[in-house]
Design a protein around this motif. Sequence first.
Motif, short mmCIF file in Angstrom:
data_model
loop_
_atom_site.label_atom_id
_atom_site.label_comp_id
_atom_site.label_asym_id
_atom_site.label_seq_id
_atom_site.Cartn_x
_atom_site.Cartn_y
_atom_site.Cartn_z
N ILE A 235 0.85 -1.20 0.00
CA ILE A 235 0.00 0.00 0.00
C ILE A 235 0.88 1.25 0.00
O ILE A 235 0.63 2.22 -0.74
N ALA A 236 1.92 1.24 0.84
CA ALA A 236 2.83 2.39 0.89
C ALA A 236 3.51 2.59 -0.46
O ALA A 236 3.67 3.73 -0.93
N ALA A 237 3.93 1.50 -1.09
CA ALA A 237 4.58 1.61 -2.40
C ALA A 237 3.62 2.14 -3.45
O ALA A 237 3.98 2.99 -4.27
N LEU A 238 2.39 1.64 -3.43
CA LEU A 238 1.39 2.08 -4.41
C LEU A 238 1.06 3.55 -4.22
O LEU A 238 0.91 4.32 -5.19
N ARG A 239 0.96 3.98 -2.96
CA ARG A 239 0.70 5.38 -2.69
C ARG A 239 1.88 6.25 -3.16
O ARG A 239 1.68 7.33 -3.73
N TRP A 240 3.10 5.74 -2.94
CA TRP A 240 4.28 6.47 -3.40
C TRP A 240 4.25 6.61 -4.92
O TRP A 240 4.52 7.69 -5.46
N VAL A 241 3.92 5.53 -5.62
CA VAL A 241 3.85 5.59 -7.08
C VAL A 241 2.80 6.61 -7.52
O VAL A 241 3.05 7.45 -8.40
N HIS A 242 1.65 6.55 -6.93
CA HIS A 242 0.58 7.48 -7.31
C HIS A 242 1.01 8.93 -7.09
O HIS A 242 0.73 9.81 -7.92
N ASP A 243 1.71 9.19 -5.99
CA ASP A 243 2.08 10.56 -5.64
C ASP A 243 3.30 11.08 -6.40
O ASP A 243 3.47 12.30 -6.54
N HIS A 244 4.18 10.18 -6.89
CA HIS A 244 5.46 10.62 -7.44
C HIS A 244 5.72 10.24 -8.89
O HIS A 244 6.68 10.74 -9.48
N ILE A 245 4.90 9.37 -9.46
CA ILE A 245 5.27 8.82 -10.77
C ILE A 245 5.24 9.86 -11.88
O ILE A 245 5.92 9.69 -12.91
N ALA A 246 4.52 10.95 -11.69
CA ALA A 246 4.53 12.01 -12.71
C ALA A 246 5.93 12.59 -12.89
O ALA A 246 6.28 13.04 -13.99
#
Length: 531
Positions: free
Chosen positions: A193-204
Amino acid sequence: MRAAQGQNSPVVHLPAGRLRGATEGGVAAFRRVPYAAPPTGGLRWRPAQPYAGWSGVRDATTDGPSAPQSYTEGGDPVLGGHGSPPFDDDCLTLNVWTPSADDAGRPVLVWIHGGGFVSGSGSLPNYSGEAFARNGDLVVVSVNYRIGPLGYLYFGADGTDGADSADGASGGDSRAGDEGAAEPGNFWLTDQIAALRWVHDHIAHFGGDPDRITVAGQSGGAVSTAALAGHPEAQGLFRRAILQSPPLGLHIPTPAEYLPRTAAYLRLAGVRDVDGLRALPWPRLIEAAQGLFGQTRRWGYWPTPFLPVRDGVTLRRHPARTLLHDAAADIDVMIGWTREEATFGFALDEGYAAATRGQVLERIAETFPDRADEVYGTYEEVRAGARPVDVLMGLISDELFRAPCVELAEARAELGRPVWAYQFDFPTPALQGRLAATHCLELPFVFGDFARWSHAPFLSGIDPAVRTGLGHAMHQAWIAFVRTGDPNHPDLPGWERYAAPARTTMRFDAVTAADGDPAGVARRLHHRASR
């Protein structure tokens, strides 16, 4: 801020600090990127915590350590190994591959490795996202997360063993209700969950679109993908899911069922409670885990000493049901299995090769108490000249993988939700053909980079032309699904959604073709068994 694009060392500016990556095969790669605080010391067996950040420019050109796991020099006779040093419990990092860290807003593929909940790594060369990024114009992320005892132990409300004996430490297969406890477990899931949230917040920052994320996983990683879909904190964080060989037939225990297993592990480790475990070095934790294999093993069942737990907090229902409820029902799903899943774990074991009809009938009777002879005969008919071990392989493959996958596809189709089904049929000639279309065999075809799988014995002897053609068909189908939610592409036969009565399933083989209901025998047999 966007990246400062150097020829060989792109730099990305993130809120936590700057990252310097490397150019590999024409794409930018950023490795060992922390997405949560190191789960060490007092943070062992705690939910993933935020990472504080760093000063200066962080080097992101080398892989981080994999999660602690058992390791044998030389690997195994099927995969050639599924995890290699260095290992460390400071392992909550991810890798990113992108054609360019710009503002293009590309679709994103997040890969969650499998490994029976005890092995594997997002840092394995096998799981490099380079080919996907280059061939599909995608941003690809692979994740390291806690596995084995560090990720899957459950301690109950007081952090002790929760039981006075280990008599219940067995690999039971009965279904239970969804009752849970208030104390959270599933630390592996909090990592993801933490990794997925990180991806959502930073992948741009890496050229990705946070609104076009696909999560994909294989085996235990596919169970993770399903569990993420149903997690309240993951709602809206991804829109597509690829489930490769999810063992959805596993019984997922309740806290009361799991605590005796934790008690057995504590005794193997020689401590009384979680605080005692926190004082041990991680190699001792892995050593104790090996003992739990022996205590939970049952003849004719896939060994699973560590499992998710339905704690009522992080996991409220069996992952097989999560994609049918609430916002998860709207996620586009592709699901599939290999034709002979079970050979991976059993076909090279001489003890199973010598199994008798009587032994297999006893195992069948545990699932079909009143119809063991009938079911045995059905599996014999499906495969001409079947030996007892072949019947057993068919039963385990269907019970653990194919039948519950089809059940999920059927249920989604009845709800009118999109689902695409496939079966990987190509039999490897390696190891005298004993593996056939085994568990994990589709992975190198999906990732489209056979050079990174050259160490894997199960690829030996495959015709290069077949390998190239089948790899192209699968690799491009995965790219198409990530980009559009539809796996069709010009070099693939027409692939319809799964739905009754046609039940169209793409059969990936030397000659790939869409077929109607290739899992019909498993569907009918096991539907009757579950009623």
